[in-house]
Design a protein around this motif. Structure first.
Motif, PDB file in Angstrom:
ATOM      1  N   UNK A   1      52.741  -6.617   3.801  1.00 10.21           N
ATOM      2  CA  UNK A   1      53.602  -7.738   4.182  1.00 10.21           C
ATOM      3  C   UNK A   1      54.248  -7.536   5.547  1.00 10.21           C
ATOM      4  N   UNK A   2      54.561  -6.286   5.884  1.00  6.87           N
ATOM      5  CA  UNK A   2      55.258  -6.039   7.146  1.00  6.87           C
ATOM      6  C   UNK A   2      54.322  -5.878   8.319  1.00  6.87           C
TER       7      UNK A   2
ATOM      8  N   UNK B   1      47.465 -22.440   6.105  1.00  4.75           N
ATOM      9  CA  UNK B   1      47.302 -23.275   4.918  1.00  4.75           C
ATOM     10  C   UNK B   1      48.008 -22.656   3.718  1.00  4.75           C
ATOM     11  N   UNK B   2      49.025 -23.332   3.212  1.00  2.00           N
ATOM     12  CA  UNK B   2      49.824 -22.790   2.106  1.00  2.00           C
ATOM     13  C   UNK B   2      48.950 -22.523   0.883  1.00  2.00           C
ATOM     14  N   UNK B   3      47.980 -23.405   0.626  1.00  7.52           N
ATOM     15  CA  UNK B   3      47.168 -23.253  -0.580  1.00  7.52           C
ATOM     16  C   UNK B   3      46.405 -21.924  -0.563  1.00  7.52           C
ATOM     17  N   UNK B   4      45.937 -21.541   0.622  1.00  5.21           N
ATOM     18  CA  UNK B   4      45.197 -20.279   0.738  1.00  5.21           C
ATOM     19  C   UNK B   4      46.137 -19.081   0.527  1.00  5.21           C
ATOM     20  N   UNK B   5      47.320 -19.171   1.122  1.00  7.58           N
ATOM     21  CA  UNK B   5      48.295 -18.086   0.975  1.00  7.58           C
ATOM     22  C   UNK B   5      48.709 -17.953  -0.493  1.00  7.58           C
ATOM     23  N   UNK B   6      48.949 -19.089  -1.153  1.00  2.00           N
ATOM     24  CA  UNK B   6      49.349 -19.074  -2.558  1.00  2.00           C
ATOM     25  C   UNK B   6      48.247 -18.451  -3.432  1.00  2.00           C
ATOM     26  N   UNK B   7      47.005 -18.807  -3.127  1.00  2.00           N
ATOM     27  CA  UNK B   7      45.897 -18.281  -3.936  1.00  2.00           C
ATOM     28  C   UNK B   7      45.794 -16.763  -3.790  1.00  2.00           C
TER      29      UNK B   7
ATOM     30  N   UNK C   1      52.468 -11.464   7.336  1.00  2.00           N
ATOM     31  CA  UNK C   1      53.344 -12.383   8.093  1.00  2.00           C
ATOM     32  C   UNK C   1      53.156 -13.814   7.599  1.00  2.00           C
ATOM     33  N   UNK C   2      51.901 -14.179   7.370  1.00  2.00           N
ATOM     34  CA  UNK C   2      51.630 -15.543   6.903  1.00  2.00           C
ATOM     35  C   UNK C   2      52.266 -15.784   5.530  1.00  2.00           C
ATOM     36  N   UNK C   3      52.206 -14.754   4.689  1.00  2.00           N
ATOM     37  CA  UNK C   3      52.776 -14.905   3.348  1.00  2.00           C
ATOM     38  C   UNK C   3      54.300 -15.046   3.419  1.00  2.00           C
ATOM     39  N   UNK C   4      54.929 -14.245   4.279  1.00  2.69           N
ATOM     40  CA  UNK C   4      56.384 -14.328   4.425  1.00  2.69           C
ATOM     41  C   UNK C   4      56.789 -15.655   5.039  1.00  2.69           C
TER      42      UNK C   4
ATOM     43  N   UNK D   1      58.681 -15.251  -5.408  1.00  2.00           N
ATOM     44  CA  UNK D   1      59.121 -15.197  -4.020  1.00  2.00           C
ATOM     45  C   UNK D   1      58.322 -16.093  -3.099  1.00  2.00           C
ATOM     46  N   UNK D   2      57.022 -16.130  -3.307  1.00  2.00           N
ATOM     47  CA  UNK D   2      56.163 -16.895  -2.395  1.00  2.00           C
ATOM     48  C   UNK D   2      56.091 -18.364  -2.796  1.00  2.00           C
TER      49      UNK D   2
END
Lengths: 298, 239
Positions: A162-163, A187-193, A169-172, A29-30
Motif C-alpha cells: 500500500x505504501x 477505475x474503482x471497480x478494478x481496485x475494489x475487485x 497508492x491507487x487503492x488508498x 476500509x476500501x
C-alpha cells in the motif's frame, strides 16, 4: 507465572484473530463494505485446504499456498459480479448481499461436506502440538508463533504494497475519494475487485490456520466473523497495524478471562469490545463515513 | 481551428431539478474557453458531465470525433479529458508527491519534473500531506495532478475560488505557460475580468442554458454581465 502464560497465549491467539480481521478491515476500509460472509469465506478456504491436504497427501501449509490462487479468483469474481452491483444500490444492499452470501456458503458447505467436525492439526506434525517450554507453567507453542509471524508478515506485506507501489497508492486514493480517483484515471471497480481478492485470500489463510489450530465445520464462520469484527473495532477502523493490536487485545482479554474462570474466556473479549464501542472510538463506528483506510494507521 | 469537443443538447439534473438544459457547445484544439455564470447556473455540472462524473439526462458528448457519452470517467481520462474539480478533491491523507504520482498517465509530455517547473511552489511541499496545504498550493497540486494524466482537454472548475490574490496570481502565471504550450482549456471563473483576459471565447450560462457565446475580444464586460444576470436584452449569441 500463570498470568504471564495467559498473556503469551493471548498474544499468539491474537495473531489468528488479526489474520481473520485483516481482510474484513481491508474491505471496509476500501469499499465501506462490512462483509458478513467473511467468516464463511474463511471456512470455505479451510475446506479447500483440507481437500488439497487430504486428497493430495501434502502438508496443510503447502495446501494453504496452493489454495490461494483459487481464493484470489473467487474474491475477484465475487466483486465483479455480486458486490459491484450491490454497491451501486445504496449502503444497506452490500450488507444484505453478504448476509445472503454467508447463508449460501454455509449451506453449500453443509451439503457437500456434511456437518462433521474436521481439523488439520493431525496432518501438521510436531508444529501443531509442540513448543518451547520455559518452566512448569510457561510454554510457547510453535504453531502460535507461526500464526503470529504469518499475521505480521501478511499485515506488513500489505502495508508495504500500500505504501510503496502504484497499486497501493491507487487503492488508498480510491478508499479516500472514489470519484476523485476516477478523475485521475483509476477505475474503482478494478481496485475494489483486487481488494476483495486480497481480502478473500487472507481469509483463506486465516481459515487454514483455524483448521490447524483447532477444528472447524460448515457453521464455524459466524463465530470467526464476530472475533474478526471485534478485533477491527478494538484496533480502530481504518488502521492496518491497529487491526493487529485489536486482535492481540482480544486474544489477551480472552485468555486472561479464562484464567479467572474458563467460562469467562469469550465473555471477557466481548466486554473489551463493548468498552471500546462505548468509548470515543465507538462513535467512529457509528459515524456515516469513518476515516479512510490508511496502511500506517496514522 | 479543428474541433476537439462537441457537446450537443446536453441535459443533466440534480435530483428532480434540471441543472443543465440542452446545452450545445464546441471547443477547438488549443482554444481557451471561459465558462461564466452566477452560482447555480450549471457551470460545474456541465464540466462534471463532460468529465463523466455526473450522469447525463440527454444529449451527446463527442471527443475528437468519438462518442464518449456513455464512457465512465476513468476511461475519459484515458481518452484525454481531465477535470480539476471544484474543491480540488485532493487525497488529504496522501502527500503531495503521492497525489501527483497516483495519476494514471497517458503517453505524452507531462512528467513530474515538468509540472514541478510549471508549479515551483510544489517542489518544497512534496513531502507534506495534502490536508496541510494552503489554498493556492492545493489548487496548484490539483492542476498538476490533472496535467500528469497528459490531457488533451483540461477542465478547471473555479480556478481562483478561495485563493488569496497572491495565490491566484501564481496559479494564473502557471496557467499562462499551459496556454502558451497550446493546451486546450475550459475554465470556470467567477472573476469576469480575469476570465476575459485569458480566454479566447466566453460562454455564459444562466439557469442551465447558454445565455451568451462570444469571442473574448468581441464582447464587453457589460454585455457579459447583462447575460450573467439576465438583464436587458434577451439571450444573445455572438461570435
Amino acid at each position: 507465572m500463570t498470568w504471564a502464560n495467559a498473556i503469551i497465549q493471548g498474544v499468539l491467539l491474537g495473531g489468528l484473530y488479526a489474520l481473520f480481521a485483516c481482510g474484513l478491515s481491508l474491505m471496509f476500509g476500501v469499499m465501506r463494505i462490512i462483509n458478513l460472509a467473511h467468516g464463511d469465506l474463511a471456512v470455505l478456504g479451510a475446506f479447500v485446504v483440507w481437500l488439497i491436504a487430504t486428497q493430495g497427501h501434502v502438508s496443510p501449509f503447502i495446501a494453504t499456498v496452493a489454495c490461494l490462487p483459487l481464493m484470489i479468483l473467487i474474491g475477484y469474481g465475487l466483486q465483479r459480479t455480486l458486490l459491484s452491483r450491490s454497491l451501486r444500490s445504496g449502503e444497506l444492499t452490500p450488507l444484505l448481499t453478504t448476509f445472503g452470501l454467508a447463508i449460501v456458503v454455509q449451506n453449500a458447505l453443509l451439503q457437500v461436506f456434511s456437518a462433521d467436525v474436521r481439523g488439520l492439526g493431525g496432518l501438521s506434525g510436531l508444529l501443531a502440538v509442540d513448543g518451547w517450554r520455559l518452566g512448569d507453567q510457561l510454554a510457547v507453542p510453535y504453531l502460535g508463533v507461526t500464526i503470529l509471524a504469518v499475521a505480521v508478515a501478511v499485515l506488513g506485506g500489505l502495508q508495504l504494497v500500500l505504501q510503496r507501489t502504484a497499486f497501493g497508492r491507487e487503492m488508498r486514493a480510491t478508499a479516500q475519494d472514489p470519484e476523485a480517483a476516477a478523475l485521475v484515471g483509476i477505475p474503482a471497480s478494478q481496485v475494489y475487485a483486487r481488494a476483495t481478492a486480497i481480502a478473500v485470500a487472507t481469509a483463506a489463510i486465516a481459515g487454514a490456520f483455524l483448521a490447524i489450530h483447532s477444528t472447524f465445520d460448515p457453521s464455524s464462520g459466524p463465530t470467526q466473523l464476530i472475533f474478526a469484527f471485534e478485533a477491527v473495532v478494538i484496533g480502530g477502523l481504518g488502521s492496518l497495524w491497529g487491526t493487529l493490536a485489536g486482535g492481540v487485545t482480544l486474544g489477551v482479554a480472552q485468555t486472561i478471562g479464562a484464567v479467572i474462570d474458563p467460562q469467562y474466556s469469550i465473555l471477557a473479549g466481548h466486554l473489551v469490545f463493548l468498552i471500546v464501542l462505548a468509548g470515543p472510538r465507538g462513535w467512529l463506528v457509528f459515524s456515516r463515513r469513518p476515516r479512510a483506510w490508511q496502511p500506517s494507521g496514522r | 481551428m479543428t474541433e476537439l469537443l462537441n457537446v450537443r443538447n446536453l441535459t443533466a439534473r440534480h435530483g428532480q431539478l434540471p441543472a443543465v438544459r440542452e446545452v450545445s457547445l464546441t471547443i477547438g484544439r488549443g482554444e481557451v474557453l471561459a465558462l461564466v455564470g452566477a452560482n447555480g447556473a450549471g457551470k460545474s455540472t456541465l464540466l462534471r458531465a463532460i468529465a463523466g462524473v455526473h450522469p447525463i439526462g440527454g444529449g451527446t458528448v463527442h471527443f475528437d470525433g468519438s462518442d464518449i457519452t456513455r464512457l465512465p470517467a476513468d476511461r475519459r481520462v484515458a481518452a484525454g479529458i481531465a477535470l480539476v474539480p471544484e474543491g480540488r478533491r485532493l487525497f488529504p491523507e496522501m502527500t503531495v508527491e503521492e497525489n501527483l504520482r497516483v495519476a494514471r498517465s497517458r503517453p505524452g509530455g507531462w512528467e513530474l519534473e515538468m509540472v514541478l517547473e510549471a508549479f515551483p511552489m510544489l517542489r518544497q511541499a512534496l513531502r507534506r500531506r495534502a490536508s496541510t496545504l494552503s489554498g493556492g498550493e492545493q489548487q496548484s497540486t490539483a492542476i498538476a495532478r490533472a496535467l500528469l494524466t497528459n490531457p488533451r482537454l483540461l477542465l478547471i472548475d473555479e480556478v481562483s475560488l478561495g485563493l488569496s490574490p497572491v495565490a491566484t496570481e501564481a496559479v494564473y502565471k502557471s496557467l499562462d505557460r499551459l496556454i502558451r504550450a497550446g493546451t486546450t482549456l475550459v475554465l470556470v471563473e467567477q472573476d469576469l475580468g480575469r476570465a476575459m483576459s485569458v480566454a479566447d471565447r466566453i460562454v455564459c450560462l444562466r439557469d442551465g442554458r447558454v445565455a451568451l457565446t462570444a469571442h473574448a475580444g468581441a464582447v464587453t464586460r457589460e454585455e457579459v454581465t447583462e447575460a450573467y444576470f439576465g438583464l436587458g436584452k434577451p439571450t444573445a449569441v455572438r461570435s
